[in-house]
Design a protein around this motif. Structure first.
Motif, PDB file in Angstrom:
ATOM      1  N   LYS A  80      -0.322  -8.847 -26.142  1.00  0.00           N
ATOM      2  CA  LYS A  80      -1.700  -8.657 -25.707  1.00  0.00           C
ATOM      3  C   LYS A  80      -2.136  -7.224 -25.995  1.00  0.00           C
ATOM      4  CE  LYS A  80      -1.752 -12.777 -23.902  1.00  0.00           C
ATOM      5  NZ  LYS A  80      -2.686 -13.809 -24.160  1.00  0.00           N
ATOM      6  N   LEU A  81      -2.959  -7.041 -26.995  1.00  0.00           N
ATOM      7  CA  LEU A  81      -3.353  -5.709 -27.447  1.00  0.00           C
ATOM      8  C   LEU A  81      -4.628  -5.182 -26.804  1.00  0.00           C
ATOM      9  CD1 LEU A  81      -2.690  -6.190 -31.257  1.00  0.00           C
ATOM     10  CD2 LEU A  81      -1.197  -5.110 -29.587  1.00  0.00           C
ATOM     11  N   LEU A  82      -5.497  -6.082 -26.344  1.00  0.00           N
ATOM     12  CA  LEU A  82      -6.791  -5.653 -25.832  1.00  0.00           C
ATOM     13  C   LEU A  82      -6.783  -5.523 -24.315  1.00  0.00           C
ATOM     14  CD1 LEU A  82      -9.256  -7.817 -27.969  1.00  0.00           C
ATOM     15  CD2 LEU A  82      -8.790  -5.390 -28.187  1.00  0.00           C
ATOM     16  N   SER A  83      -7.080  -4.336 -23.821  1.00  0.00           N
ATOM     17  CA  SER A  83      -7.268  -4.136 -22.388  1.00  0.00           C
ATOM     18  C   SER A  83      -8.639  -4.713 -22.012  1.00  0.00           C
ATOM     19  CB  SER A  83      -7.226  -2.647 -22.064  1.00  0.00           C
ATOM     20  OG  SER A  83      -8.382  -2.004 -22.588  1.00  0.00           O
ATOM     21  N   LEU A  88      -6.750 -14.613 -27.477  1.00  0.00           N
ATOM     22  CA  LEU A  88      -5.291 -14.561 -27.562  1.00  0.00           C
ATOM     23  C   LEU A  88      -4.745 -13.136 -27.440  1.00  0.00           C
ATOM     24  CD1 LEU A  88      -4.652 -17.129 -30.437  1.00  0.00           C
ATOM     25  CD2 LEU A  88      -4.125 -17.416 -27.991  1.00  0.00           C
ATOM     26  N   LEU A  89      -5.541 -12.158 -27.826  1.00  0.00           N
ATOM     27  CA  LEU A  89      -5.084 -10.771 -27.829  1.00  0.00           C
ATOM     28  C   LEU A  89      -5.456  -9.982 -26.573  1.00  0.00           C
ATOM     29  CD1 LEU A  89      -5.888  -9.774 -31.518  1.00  0.00           C
ATOM     30  CD2 LEU A  89      -3.654 -10.320 -30.525  1.00  0.00           C
ATOM     31  N   THR A  90      -6.140 -10.619 -25.625  1.00  0.00           N
ATOM     32  CA  THR A  90      -6.625  -9.915 -24.438  1.00  0.00           C
ATOM     33  C   THR A  90      -5.701 -10.099 -23.245  1.00  0.00           C
ATOM     34  OG1 THR A  90      -8.922 -10.087 -25.164  1.00  0.00           O
ATOM     35  CG2 THR A  90      -8.551  -9.725 -22.822  1.00  0.00           C
ATOM     36  N   ARG A  91      -5.509  -9.021 -22.510  1.00  0.00           N
ATOM     37  CA  ARG A  91      -4.749  -9.055 -21.246  1.00  0.00           C
ATOM     38  C   ARG A  91      -5.717  -9.439 -20.129  1.00  0.00           C
ATOM     39  NH1 ARG A  91      -2.423  -3.580 -22.854  1.00  0.00           N
ATOM     40  NH2 ARG A  91      -4.309  -2.930 -21.801  1.00  0.00           N
ATOM     41  N   TYR A  92      -5.757 -10.714 -19.791  1.00  0.00           N
ATOM     42  CA  TYR A  92      -6.644 -11.186 -18.729  1.00  0.00           C
ATOM     43  C   TYR A  92      -6.017 -11.036 -17.353  1.00  0.00           C
ATOM     44  CZ  TYR A  92      -9.597 -13.256 -22.301  1.00  0.00           C
ATOM     45  OH  TYR A  92     -10.423 -13.438 -23.371  1.00  0.00           O
ATOM     46  N   SER A  93      -4.721 -10.846 -17.274  1.00  0.00           N
ATOM     47  CA  SER A  93      -4.029 -10.845 -15.990  1.00  0.00           C
ATOM     48  C   SER A  93      -3.830  -9.466 -15.399  1.00  0.00           C
ATOM     49  CB  SER A  93      -2.671 -11.529 -16.147  1.00  0.00           C
ATOM     50  OG  SER A  93      -1.889 -10.804 -17.065  1.00  0.00           O
ATOM     51  N   GLY A 125      -5.629  -8.041 -13.288  1.00  0.00           N
ATOM     52  CA  GLY A 125      -6.141  -7.994 -11.921  1.00  0.00           C
ATOM     53  C   GLY A 125      -7.632  -7.744 -11.899  1.00  0.00           C
ATOM     54  N   ALA A 126      -8.205  -7.982 -10.744  1.00  0.00           N
ATOM     55  CA  ALA A 126      -9.646  -7.800 -10.572  1.00  0.00           C
ATOM     56  C   ALA A 126      -9.976  -6.322 -10.469  1.00  0.00           C
ATOM     57  CB  ALA A 126     -10.117  -8.528  -9.314  1.00  0.00           C
ATOM     58  N   ALA A 127     -11.145  -5.977 -10.907  1.00  0.00           N
ATOM     59  CA  ALA A 127     -11.592  -4.589 -10.832  1.00  0.00           C
ATOM     60  C   ALA A 127     -12.124  -4.325  -9.431  1.00  0.00           C
ATOM     61  CB  ALA A 127     -12.681  -4.327 -11.869  1.00  0.00           C
ATOM     62  N   SER A 128     -11.538  -3.393  -8.774  1.00  0.00           N
ATOM     63  CA  SER A 128     -12.012  -3.005  -7.452  1.00  0.00           C
ATOM     64  C   SER A 128     -13.050  -1.904  -7.620  1.00  0.00           C
ATOM     65  CB  SER A 128     -10.840  -2.513  -6.619  1.00  0.00           C
ATOM     66  OG  SER A 128     -11.316  -1.896  -5.449  1.00  0.00           O
ATOM     67  N   ARG A 129     -14.088  -1.944  -6.837  1.00  0.00           N
ATOM     68  CA  ARG A 129     -15.125  -0.918  -6.948  1.00  0.00           C
ATOM     69  C   ARG A 129     -14.604   0.457  -6.519  1.00  0.00           C
ATOM     70  NH1 ARG A 129     -19.613  -3.699  -8.282  1.00  0.00           N
ATOM     71  NH2 ARG A 129     -19.722  -5.820  -7.534  1.00  0.00           N
ATOM     72  N   GLN A 130     -13.530   0.483  -5.734  1.00  0.00           N
ATOM     73  CA  GLN A 130     -12.975   1.748  -5.289  1.00  0.00           C
ATOM     74  C   GLN A 130     -11.984   2.342  -6.292  1.00  0.00           C
ATOM     75  OE1 GLN A 130     -13.161  -0.923  -3.068  1.00  0.00           O
ATOM     76  NE2 GLN A 130     -15.033  -0.045  -2.234  1.00  0.00           N
ATOM     77  N   GLU A 131     -11.448   1.540  -7.191  1.00  0.00           N
ATOM     78  CA  GLU A 131     -10.431   2.015  -8.119  1.00  0.00           C
ATOM     79  C   GLU A 131     -11.064   2.538  -9.400  1.00  0.00           C
ATOM     80  OE1 GLU A 131      -6.893  -0.327  -8.707  1.00  0.00           O
ATOM     81  OE2 GLU A 131      -7.582  -1.647  -7.098  1.00  0.00           O
ATOM     82  N   PRO A 132     -10.448   3.546 -10.015  1.00  0.00           N
ATOM     83  CA  PRO A 132     -10.979   4.050 -11.282  1.00  0.00           C
ATOM     84  C   PRO A 132     -10.787   3.030 -12.401  1.00  0.00           C
ATOM     85  CG  PRO A 132      -8.899   5.114 -10.758  1.00  0.00           C
ATOM     86  CD  PRO A 132      -9.273   4.260  -9.562  1.00  0.00           C
ATOM     87  N   TYR A 133     -11.679   3.076 -13.358  1.00  0.00           N
ATOM     88  CA  TYR A 133     -11.651   2.119 -14.447  1.00  0.00           C
ATOM     89  C   TYR A 133     -10.446   2.284 -15.358  1.00  0.00           C
ATOM     90  CZ  TYR A 133     -16.340   0.655 -13.318  1.00  0.00           C
ATOM     91  OH  TYR A 133     -17.419   0.144 -12.685  1.00  0.00           O
ATOM     92  N   ASP A 134      -9.911   3.494 -15.465  1.00  0.00           N
ATOM     93  CA  ASP A 134      -8.860   3.705 -16.457  1.00  0.00           C
ATOM     94  C   ASP A 134      -7.574   2.970 -16.115  1.00  0.00           C
ATOM     95  OD1 ASP A 134      -7.670   6.735 -15.229  1.00  0.00           O
ATOM     96  OD2 ASP A 134      -9.708   6.020 -14.840  1.00  0.00           O
ATOM     97  N   ARG A 135      -7.475   2.339 -14.972  1.00  0.00           N
ATOM     98  CA  ARG A 135      -6.269   1.546 -14.703  1.00  0.00           C
ATOM     99  C   ARG A 135      -6.184   0.362 -15.667  1.00  0.00           C
ATOM    100  NH1 ARG A 135      -6.281  -3.182 -11.591  1.00  0.00           N
ATOM    101  NH2 ARG A 135      -8.335  -3.817 -10.941  1.00  0.00           N
ATOM    102  N   TYR A 136      -7.320  -0.030 -16.243  1.00  0.00           N
ATOM    103  CA  TYR A 136      -7.344  -1.127 -17.203  1.00  0.00           C
ATOM    104  C   TYR A 136      -6.734  -0.747 -18.547  1.00  0.00           C
ATOM    105  CZ  TYR A 136     -10.320  -4.046 -14.342  1.00  0.00           C
ATOM    106  OH  TYR A 136     -10.812  -4.838 -13.359  1.00  0.00           O
ATOM    107  N   ASP A 137      -6.744   0.519 -18.832  1.00  0.00           N
ATOM    108  CA  ASP A 137      -6.323   0.952 -20.163  1.00  0.00           C
ATOM    109  C   ASP A 137      -4.823   1.232 -20.260  1.00  0.00           C
ATOM    110  OD1 ASP A 137      -8.838   0.763 -21.274  1.00  0.00           O
ATOM    111  OD2 ASP A 137      -9.428   2.682 -20.417  1.00  0.00           O
ATOM    112  N   ARG A 138      -4.085   0.890 -19.234  1.00  0.00           N
ATOM    113  CA  ARG A 138      -2.632   1.064 -19.276  1.00  0.00           C
ATOM    114  C   ARG A 138      -1.989   0.025 -20.125  1.00  0.00           C
ATOM    115  NH1 ARG A 138      -1.698   1.232 -13.168  1.00  0.00           N
ATOM    116  NH2 ARG A 138      -3.566   2.319 -12.773  1.00  0.00           N
TER     117      ARG A 138
END
Length: 128
Positions: free
Chosen positions: A2-5, A108-113, A115-128
């Motif tokens: 899964k290459l796409l955050s 097929l290339l996206t990491r859907y799992s 987790g949900a985006a929390s309004r309190q959490e920074p967005y960059d957690r998705y880019d890990r």
């Protein structure tokens, strides 16, 4: 692999909206494929804006559901030339088949799992 955050997937989503909206003009499509393109562009935009992802606006749709809806849109794009009777139009048929296959590849290339985006959490957690 899964290459796409979710963030990168969001960029692709908006590019797909633009591609679907501009294809009728660029390819000089007939009215039926043009209408299908515009409906698909609006559907893609609405799903993207309502999705719980970094580039979503309302975050009402879980990102995994976004993936299922996008896969359904891919199937609809692939089937459109035959469903709506323009399969003899080679440029339109080719565009819809390629666009549908491209969306399948994105799914097929996206990491859907991630987790949900929390309004309190920074967005960059998705880019890990």
């Amino acid at each position: 692999m899964k290459l796409l955050s979710p963030r990168h997937h969001g960029y692709v989503d908006y590019a797909v909206v633009v591609l679907l909206a501009l294809a009728p003009l660029a390819l000089r499509l007939d009215p039926v494929p043009t209408a299908v393109c515009y409906v698909a562009a609006v559907a893609q935009l609405v799903v993207t804006l309502l999705s719980d992802q970094p580039l979503g606006a309302a975050r009402m749709i879980p990102f995994s559901v976004h993936g299922a809806l996008e896969t359904s849109l891919a199937a609809a794009l692939l089937a459109s030339p035959w469903l709506f009777g323009f399969s003899a139009d080679l440029p339109a048929r080719t565009f819809f088949v390629v666009a549908g296959l491209a969306l399948v590849l994105v799914a097929l290339l996206t990491r859907y799992s991630t987790g949900a985006a929390s309004r309190q959490e920074p967005y960059d957690r998705y880019d890990r």
